[in-house]
Scaffold this active site. Structure first.
Site, PDB file in Angstrom:
ATOM      1  N   ASP A 123       0.809  -1.228   0.000  1.00  0.00           N
ATOM      2  CA  ASP A 123       0.000   0.000   0.000  1.00  0.00           C
ATOM      3  C   ASP A 123       0.838   1.271   0.000  1.00  0.00           C
ATOM      4  O   ASP A 123       0.456   2.281   0.599  1.00  0.00           O
ATOM      5  CB  ASP A 123      -0.970   0.011   1.199  1.00  0.00           C
ATOM      6  CG  ASP A 123      -1.858  -1.216   1.213  1.00  0.00           C
ATOM      7  OD1 ASP A 123      -2.264  -1.646   0.122  1.00  0.00           O
ATOM      8  OD2 ASP A 123      -2.130  -1.750   2.306  1.00  0.00           O
ATOM      9  N   HIS A 166      -4.850  -1.704  -5.613  1.00  0.00           N
ATOM     10  CA  HIS A 166      -4.030  -0.617  -6.153  1.00  0.00           C
ATOM     11  C   HIS A 166      -4.962   0.518  -6.550  1.00  0.00           C
ATOM     12  O   HIS A 166      -5.740   0.396  -7.495  1.00  0.00           O
ATOM     13  CB  HIS A 166      -3.211  -1.102  -7.354  1.00  0.00           C
ATOM     14  CG  HIS A 166      -2.119  -2.058  -6.977  1.00  0.00           C
ATOM     15  ND1 HIS A 166      -1.207  -2.549  -7.877  1.00  0.00           N
ATOM     16  CD2 HIS A 166      -1.788  -2.594  -5.783  1.00  0.00           C
ATOM     17  CE1 HIS A 166      -0.371  -3.352  -7.250  1.00  0.00           C
ATOM     18  NE2 HIS A 166      -0.701  -3.410  -5.979  1.00  0.00           N
TER      19      HIS A 166
HETATM   20  P1  GDP Z   1      -0.844   0.325  -3.567  1.00  0.00           P
HETATM   21  O1  GDP Z   1      -1.481  -0.929  -3.111  1.00  0.00           O
HETATM   22  O2  GDP Z   1       0.627   0.345  -3.332  1.00  0.00           O
HETATM   23  O3  GDP Z   1      -1.185   0.694  -4.981  1.00  0.00           O
HETATM   24  O4  GDP Z   1      -1.427   1.501  -2.639  1.00  0.00           O
HETATM   25  P2  GDP Z   1      -2.959   1.674  -2.185  1.00  0.00           P
HETATM   26  O5  GDP Z   1      -3.736   2.142  -3.344  1.00  0.00           O
HETATM   27  O6  GDP Z   1      -3.440   0.472  -1.472  1.00  0.00           O
HETATM   28  O7  GDP Z   1      -2.814   2.778  -1.078  1.00  0.00           O
HETATM   29  C1  GDP Z   1      -2.383   4.070  -1.361  1.00  0.00           C
HETATM   30  C2  GDP Z   1      -3.516   5.051  -0.991  1.00  0.00           C
HETATM   31  O8  GDP Z   1      -2.998   6.369  -0.903  1.00  0.00           O
HETATM   32  C3  GDP Z   1      -4.602   5.137  -2.048  1.00  0.00           C
HETATM   33  O9  GDP Z   1      -5.806   5.450  -1.422  1.00  0.00           O
HETATM   34  C4  GDP Z   1      -4.151   6.296  -2.933  1.00  0.00           C
HETATM   35  O10 GDP Z   1      -5.210   6.951  -3.614  1.00  0.00           O
HETATM   36  C5  GDP Z   1      -3.557   7.204  -1.912  1.00  0.00           C
HETATM   37  N1  GDP Z   1      -2.417   7.998  -2.385  1.00  0.00           N
HETATM   38  C6  GDP Z   1      -1.407   7.630  -3.206  1.00  0.00           C
HETATM   39  N2  GDP Z   1      -0.495   8.624  -3.285  1.00  0.00           N
HETATM   40  C7  GDP Z   1      -0.950   9.615  -2.498  1.00  0.00           C
HETATM   41  C8  GDP Z   1      -0.425  10.884  -2.124  1.00  0.00           C
HETATM   42  O11 GDP Z   1       0.651  11.295  -2.534  1.00  0.00           O
HETATM   43  N3  GDP Z   1      -1.173  11.625  -1.249  1.00  0.00           N
HETATM   44  C9  GDP Z   1      -2.371  11.199  -0.763  1.00  0.00           C
HETATM   45  N4  GDP Z   1      -3.028  11.994   0.067  1.00  0.00           N
HETATM   46  N5  GDP Z   1      -2.882  10.011  -1.089  1.00  0.00           N
HETATM   47  C10 GDP Z   1      -2.174   9.228  -1.932  1.00  0.00           C
HETATM   48  P1  IMO Z   2      -1.196  -4.185  -2.210  1.00  0.00           P
HETATM   49  O1  IMO Z   2      -0.852  -4.735  -3.537  1.00  0.00           O
HETATM   50  C1  IMO Z   2      -1.322  -4.688   2.097  1.00  0.00           C
HETATM   51  C2  IMO Z   2      -1.032  -8.800   3.558  1.00  0.00           C
HETATM   52  C3  IMO Z   2      -2.181  -9.405   4.341  1.00  0.00           C
HETATM   53  C4  IMO Z   2      -1.461 -10.469   5.145  1.00  0.00           C
HETATM   54  C5  IMO Z   2      -0.359 -10.946   4.205  1.00  0.00           C
HETATM   55  C6  IMO Z   2      -0.721 -12.204   3.438  1.00  0.00           C
HETATM   56  O2  IMO Z   2      -2.408  -3.344  -2.223  1.00  0.00           O
HETATM   57  O3  IMO Z   2      -0.010  -3.564  -1.552  1.00  0.00           O
HETATM   58  P2  IMO Z   2      -2.350 -12.817   1.474  1.00  0.00           P
HETATM   59  O4  IMO Z   2      -3.793 -12.502   1.241  1.00  0.00           O
HETATM   60  O5  IMO Z   2      -1.434 -12.280   0.424  1.00  0.00           O
HETATM   61  O6  IMO Z   2      -2.108 -14.273   1.749  1.00  0.00           O
HETATM   62  O7  IMO Z   2      -1.995 -12.061   2.835  1.00  0.00           O
HETATM   63  O8  IMO Z   2      -0.130  -9.875   3.306  1.00  0.00           O
HETATM   64  N1  IMO Z   2      -1.440  -8.260   2.238  1.00  0.00           N
HETATM   65  C7  IMO Z   2      -1.461  -6.958   1.942  1.00  0.00           C
HETATM   66  N2  IMO Z   2      -1.253  -5.882   2.706  1.00  0.00           N
HETATM   67  N3  IMO Z   2      -1.570  -4.520   0.770  1.00  0.00           N
HETATM   68  C8  IMO Z   2      -1.712  -5.603  -0.028  1.00  0.00           C
HETATM   69  O9  IMO Z   2      -1.695  -5.495  -1.359  1.00  0.00           O
HETATM   70  C9  IMO Z   2      -1.735  -6.893   0.561  1.00  0.00           C
HETATM   71  N4  IMO Z   2      -1.885  -8.145   0.081  1.00  0.00           N
HETATM   72  C10 IMO Z   2      -1.703  -8.975   1.122  1.00  0.00           C
HETATM   73  O10 IMO Z   2      -2.796  -8.444   5.160  1.00  0.00           O
HETATM   74  O11 IMO Z   2      -0.838  -9.928   6.283  1.00  0.00           O
HETATM   75 MG    MG Z   3      -2.934  -1.523  -1.770  1.00  0.00          MG
END
Ligand code: GDP
Ligand code: IMO
Ligand code: MG
Length: 422
Positions: A13, A41
């Site tokens: 994340d 994502h």
């Molecule tokens: P990923 O799994 O690595 O793609 O990340 P996620 O989407 O799960 O989590 C990132 C969160 O932060 C999402 O809700 C994005 O919309 C938000 N986000 C990403 N970059 C920024 C930023 O620079 N500022 C803010 N405020 N939010 C961001």
């Molecule tokens: P993105 O792509 C955050 C964590 C779960 C758990 C461990 C194993 O958005 O970064 P799984 O379902 O893969 O067997 O879970 O990994 N986990 C994540 N945490 N972002 C994710 O995806 C995750 N995908 C799995 O919480 O601890």
């Molecule tokens: Mg994520």
């Protein structure tokens, strides 16, 4: 850009989706190289806000070939729903293909994931997303998995299922879950073949040609190195490798062909699920990070654990991935903090560690912090390095130092244009 691996530098994340969406404006190909619909994502652009689970974050550029790669695992029901949602939002999803070697998540994988979690000792839960990730990769490693290509060939599929199901039914029975039949799963697969069979191809010739021709290829990682199967906080990890090395294996690109490894680094730390998290803040500050940063899981909606920036973890991520540059995300979330802490070492008894130890030791460490002054001003409108407050520049310079790789992007908001390019 040539071949760029985009990988999570922390616990997931970090903002991989938003950075891949940004890069994909000029990418010829984006390959999701591992993981399944455990990913969330988030991409915010002119089309709206999307939480992508399986579809590569390059899907918003109709000229980008999007590939769910060999190292990924596919739940076709999720994929089908995701594609329908994107189509409804006006996005052309014609350019999405699935490699025939990627493994298929079957309904019982999800059930087993839930049951296995429930049977773990208290406090030892992995906190999985219950998407069947562990069980499907286990079948793959056992050489008894079903690959997407198998569903194109009913005869072959039936034999594979006939070999697999006696074992799986014993596992299901062990957990008190209903047994499954070959015919039932053949019917699921027939539906997926009809709906999505045309998208299942051997993607390697396309990938090889793109790389040979010097096309702009992005390898999109899922999760972060701290949840890598080998190097993460085992057993609180996922079941594949979200590293740049994992990218080569999962996409089918030789290591020497990777020109850039871009580490995605959140300006503070978050983690969802079990396991050690040395800089976790359980009090007011952690709560503030969660609320301001909207730190709730994009897949499960679970509140994310929040903490200060962990420089030790970044050094580890940088070594394991070989970052050539980093993107620092969510800087704007720190705008309202008077003081910031950066962890630069771990204390273990009377020793100081400057590396990430394995899980059992990591559970015992205490973070050693240095204090940085907050900048207390709105950075969300900033688009150039020079316009960033001095104190924000100093904080980023320190992150750069700890990562040992230059900062290439700084994001200051979730929208595509809320980015500073260096
Ligand atoms: P990923 O799994 O690595 O793609 O990340 P996620 O989407 O799960 O989590 C990132 C969160 O932060 C999402 O809700 C994005 O919309 C938000 N986000 C990403 N970059 C920024 C930023 O620079 N500022 C803010 N405020 N939010 C961001
Ligand atoms: P993105 O792509 C955050 C964590 C779960 C758990 C461990 C194993 O958005 O970064 P799984 O379902 O893969 O067997 O879970 O990994 N986990 C994540 N945490 N972002 C994710 O995806 C995750 N995908 C799995 O919480 O601890
Ligand atoms: Mg994520």
């Amino acid at each position: 850009m040539a071949v760029t691996a985009v990988v999570g530098a922390q616990w997931g994340d970090e903002g991989k989706g938003r950075i891949v969406d940004y890069l994909a404006q000029r990418a010829d190909m984006v390959i999701r190289f591992q993981g399944g619909d455990n990913a969330g994502h988030t991409v915010v652009n002119d089309y709206g806000k999307f939480a992508l689970h399986l579809v590569p974050s390059g899907i918003f550029n109709p000229a980008t070939q999007c590939i769910i790669g060999t190292g990924a695992v596919v739940n076709f029901d999720v994929l089908s729903a995701e594609l329908a949602g994107l189509s409804e939002a006006g996005i052309d999803v014609g350019n999405l293909i699935v490699d025939c070697r990627a493994h298929v998540i079957l309904p019982f994988h999800r059930q087993l994931d839930g049951a296995e979690e429930a049977s773990r000792a208290e406090g030892w839960e992995v906190g999985t997303t219950k998407r069947g990730i562990g069980p499907v990769y286990a079948d793959k490693a056992h050489r008894q998995g079903i690959r997407t290509g198998d569903i194109l060939d009913p005869k072959r599929l039936r034999i594979c299922l006939q070999m697999l199901l006696p074992v799986k039914n014993r596992e299901l029975a062990y957990y008190g879950l209903p047994e499954v039949t070959v015919d039932e799963l053949m019917a699921h697969c027939a539906r997926w073949r009809n709906e999505m069979g045309d998208r299942i191809v051997d993607a390697l010739p396309l990938i090889r040609n793109a790389v040979r021709e010097g096309k702009q290829v992005v390898l999109e990682g899922q999760l972060g190195v701290m949840r890598d199967l080998d190097w993460g906080i085992y057993p609180y990890t996922t079941s594949s490798s979200p590293t740049a090395g994992g990218g080569c294996v999962g996409a089918g690109v030789p290591p020497r062909a990777v020109d850039h490894v871009l580490g995605i680094v959140k300006a503070y730390s978050t983690s969802v699920g079990g396991g050690p998290f040395p800089t976790e803040l359980t009090g007011e500050i952690g709560e503030k990070l969660r609320e301001v940063g909207e730190e709730y899981g994009a897949t499960t909606g679970r509140p994310r654990r929040c903490g200060w920036f962990d420089g030790v973890a970044i050094g580890y991520a940088s070594w394991l991935n070989g970052f050539t540059s980093i993107a620092v995300t969510k800087l704007d979330i720190l705008d309202e903090f008077e003081e910031l802490q950066i962890c630069t070492g771990y204390r273990l008894g009377d020793k100081t560690l400057d590396y990430v130890p394995e899980t059992a030791i990591q559970e015992q460490v205490e973070p050693i912090y240095e204090t940085w002054p907050g900048w207390l001003s709105d950075t969300s409108h900033v688009r150039t390095w020079n316009d960033l407050p001095d104190k924000a520049q100093a904080y980023i310079n320190r992150i750069e130092e700890l990562a040992g790789a230059p900062v290439r992007f700084i994001s200051v908001g979730p929208e595509r244009d809320q980015i500073v390019v260096l």
